[in-house]
Design a protein around this motif. Sequence first.
Motif, PDB file in Angstrom:
ATOM      1  N   ASP A 181       0.845  -1.195   0.000  1.00 48.39           N
ATOM      2  CA  ASP A 181       0.000   0.000   0.000  1.00 48.39           C
ATOM      3  C   ASP A 181       0.879   1.243   0.000  1.00 48.39           C
ATOM      4  O   ASP A 181       2.067   1.189   0.355  1.00 48.39           O
ATOM      5  CB  ASP A 181      -0.924   0.010   1.236  1.00 48.39           C
ATOM      6  CG  ASP A 181      -2.191   0.839   1.010  1.00 48.39           C
ATOM      7  OD1 ASP A 181      -2.355   1.410  -0.087  1.00 48.39           O
ATOM      8  OD2 ASP A 181      -3.016   0.923   1.936  1.00 48.39           O
ATOM      9  N   VAL A 182       0.280   2.362  -0.414  1.00 51.53           N
ATOM     10  CA  VAL A 182       0.982   3.645  -0.461  1.00 51.53           C
ATOM     11  C   VAL A 182       0.062   4.742   0.045  1.00 51.53           C
ATOM     12  O   VAL A 182      -1.162   4.612   0.019  1.00 51.53           O
ATOM     13  CB  VAL A 182       1.471   3.985  -1.890  1.00 51.53           C
ATOM     14  CG1 VAL A 182       2.600   3.075  -2.310  1.00 51.53           C
ATOM     15  CG2 VAL A 182       0.317   3.931  -2.894  1.00 51.53           C
ATOM     16  N   ALA A 183       0.658   5.835   0.512  1.00 50.91           N
ATOM     17  CA  ALA A 183      -0.098   7.009   0.954  1.00 50.91           C
ATOM     18  C   ALA A 183       0.698   8.247   0.581  1.00 50.91           C
ATOM     19  O   ALA A 183       1.927   8.213   0.467  1.00 50.91           O
ATOM     20  CB  ALA A 183      -0.349   6.964   2.459  1.00 50.91           C
ATOM     21  N   ILE A 184      -0.011   9.349   0.401  1.00 49.13           N
ATOM     22  CA  ILE A 184       0.614  10.604  -0.007  1.00 49.13           C
ATOM     23  C   ILE A 184       0.500  11.608   1.124  1.00 49.13           C
ATOM     24  O   ILE A 184      -0.573  11.772   1.713  1.00 49.13           O
ATOM     25  CB  ILE A 184      -0.055  11.134  -1.290  1.00 49.13           C
ATOM     26  CG1 ILE A 184       0.219  10.164  -2.450  1.00 49.13           C
ATOM     27  CG2 ILE A 184       0.443  12.534  -1.642  1.00 49.13           C
ATOM     28  CD1 ILE A 184      -0.645  10.373  -3.665  1.00 49.13           C
ATOM     29  N   VAL A 185       1.590  12.268   1.456  1.00 49.52           N
ATOM     30  CA  VAL A 185       1.611  13.276   2.519  1.00 49.52           C
ATOM     31  C   VAL A 185       1.276  14.637   1.910  1.00 49.52           C
ATOM     32  O   VAL A 185       2.008  15.136   1.047  1.00 49.52           O
ATOM     33  CB  VAL A 185       2.997  13.336   3.207  1.00 49.52           C
ATOM     34  CG1 VAL A 185       2.958  14.294   4.391  1.00 49.52           C
ATOM     35  CG2 VAL A 185       3.437  11.951   3.665  1.00 49.52           C
ATOM     36  N   GLU A 186       0.160  15.215   2.340  1.00 43.98           N
ATOM     37  CA  GLU A 186      -0.294  16.513   1.841  1.00 43.98           C
ATOM     38  C   GLU A 186      -0.242  16.576   0.311  1.00 43.98           C
ATOM     39  O   GLU A 186      -0.850  15.761  -0.352  1.00 43.98           O
ATOM     40  CB  GLU A 186       0.497  17.640   2.526  1.00 43.98           C
ATOM     41  CG  GLU A 186       0.162  17.718   4.014  1.00 43.98           C
ATOM     42  CD  GLU A 186       0.674  18.980   4.687  1.00 43.98           C
ATOM     43  OE1 GLU A 186       1.477  19.719   4.105  1.00 43.98           O
ATOM     44  OE2 GLU A 186       0.247  19.206   5.831  1.00 43.98           O
ATOM     45  N   ARG A 187       0.512  17.502  -0.258  1.00 45.02           N
ATOM     46  CA  ARG A 187       0.496  17.676  -1.718  1.00 45.02           C
ATOM     47  C   ARG A 187       1.411  16.697  -2.446  1.00 45.02           C
ATOM     48  O   ARG A 187       1.367  16.602  -3.674  1.00 45.02           O
ATOM     49  CB  ARG A 187       0.877  19.108  -2.066  1.00 45.02           C
ATOM     50  CG  ARG A 187      -0.150  20.128  -1.573  1.00 45.02           C
ATOM     51  CD  ARG A 187       0.285  21.559  -1.808  1.00 45.02           C
ATOM     52  NE  ARG A 187       0.394  21.870  -3.225  1.00 45.02           N
ATOM     53  CZ  ARG A 187       0.823  23.032  -3.700  1.00 45.02           C
ATOM     54  NH1 ARG A 187       1.202  23.989  -2.863  1.00 45.02           N
ATOM     55  NH2 ARG A 187       0.872  23.257  -4.999  1.00 45.02           N
ATOM     56  N   GLY A 188       2.268  15.986  -1.695  1.00 45.80           N
ATOM     57  CA  GLY A 188       3.032  14.929  -2.338  1.00 45.80           C
ATOM     58  C   GLY A 188       4.528  15.120  -2.439  1.00 45.80           C
ATOM     59  O   GLY A 188       5.190  14.392  -3.184  1.00 45.80           O
TER      60      GLY A 188
END
Length: 392
Positions: A181-188
């Motif tokens: 899985d992956v996730a993005i912090v704020e704008r990336g």
Amino acid sequence: MAARLLLQSDWPQVLRKVEGEVWVACKIPGKPTLYGSLKCQGVGSDGLLEVTASEGFVVNEVKKKSILISCPEENVTSKFLAPYTTFSRIHEKSITCLDISSGGGLGVSTSTDGTMKIWQTTNGETRRILEGHIYDVNCCKFFPSGLVVLSGGMDSQVKIWSAEDASCPVTLKGHKGGILDVAIVERGRNVVSSSRDGTARLWDCGKSACLGVVADCGSPINGIALDVADSSVELGSPEDTPSNREIGTEGKLLLLAREDKKLQGVSLHSRQPVILFSGSDAFNCCAFLSSVHILAGAQDGNIYQLDMRNTQTPVQVTHRSGAPVLSLMPFKEGYIASQGDGSCFIIQQDLDHVIELTEPDSDPVYKVATSEKLIYTCCRDGIVRKYLLSNL
């Protein structure tokens, strides 16, 4: 486990036929299942089907794409929503993950046919094919801009792609097992990944570098979720001064759905453990309901709702079937869940009934994504289904 209504998956097509008849059932814990049928009596002056139910069931409302049914004896009501449209030609095999761009115009999906594609949400037409991972791609997600895609594969690599020209300017290497899985912090500027190797890592996209191992739990991390935690949740302070390449990690909690039956919460900024909850089976997915309430879905079908400030006892445990919970996402004042038996449903606090997204027939629904009044699902049968909530 409460009583649950079930309806034949192809009900819209069958009921449109002359005297079409479909089965309906009420599954009751500890009791024999109650079976019945719905029958089409023709079309009313308003153009809608006139449907009657056999003894024990009541048809409360019929619309073009939905039907509201109740079983008064068990005091249970469900609304069954058929897809607005379906896309069956995006991939040739099972679709394992999908996401929709922030503008709603593009979808991205991964498949066991070995491809990852960007497509138009209006008609399912392929716009780009993203090639570069070796072996299966497990997860994909649009950046907030809608112009960039993040993916993770069984080749242990995290990749960043241009949705405009399908180029892959960034590959992030460091995991020793497949990315789950992956996730993005704020704008990336930063992203997070979780892996079969038991670690979750924080990455700097601009320099293609790992900024640190956020968690190392010795068990595969099947799913992650990232959001802001309420100020009442103690997130701790970093032991070492964080890199100036860390952007937007303060105040964020990273949830880890672990294979070893544990749901863990770690402060993204301090790397300190915040919560640890033991469930009844392996956790497959997790989500934030609010800044204090979280969800986790397990292999045995349990959906746990927890308060981060006290995880000793769940706020609620929902168990609708023994099929694995495969995806969870917040939706309005509730959430959407999908399971391995083909069920996909919406639970909302302000509704006294469950909304069932129908058509998959016992084929696992792997992922759900939303865009305003639209819900998209991907399934083992290789079909993307698009549900229009105004049809409710």
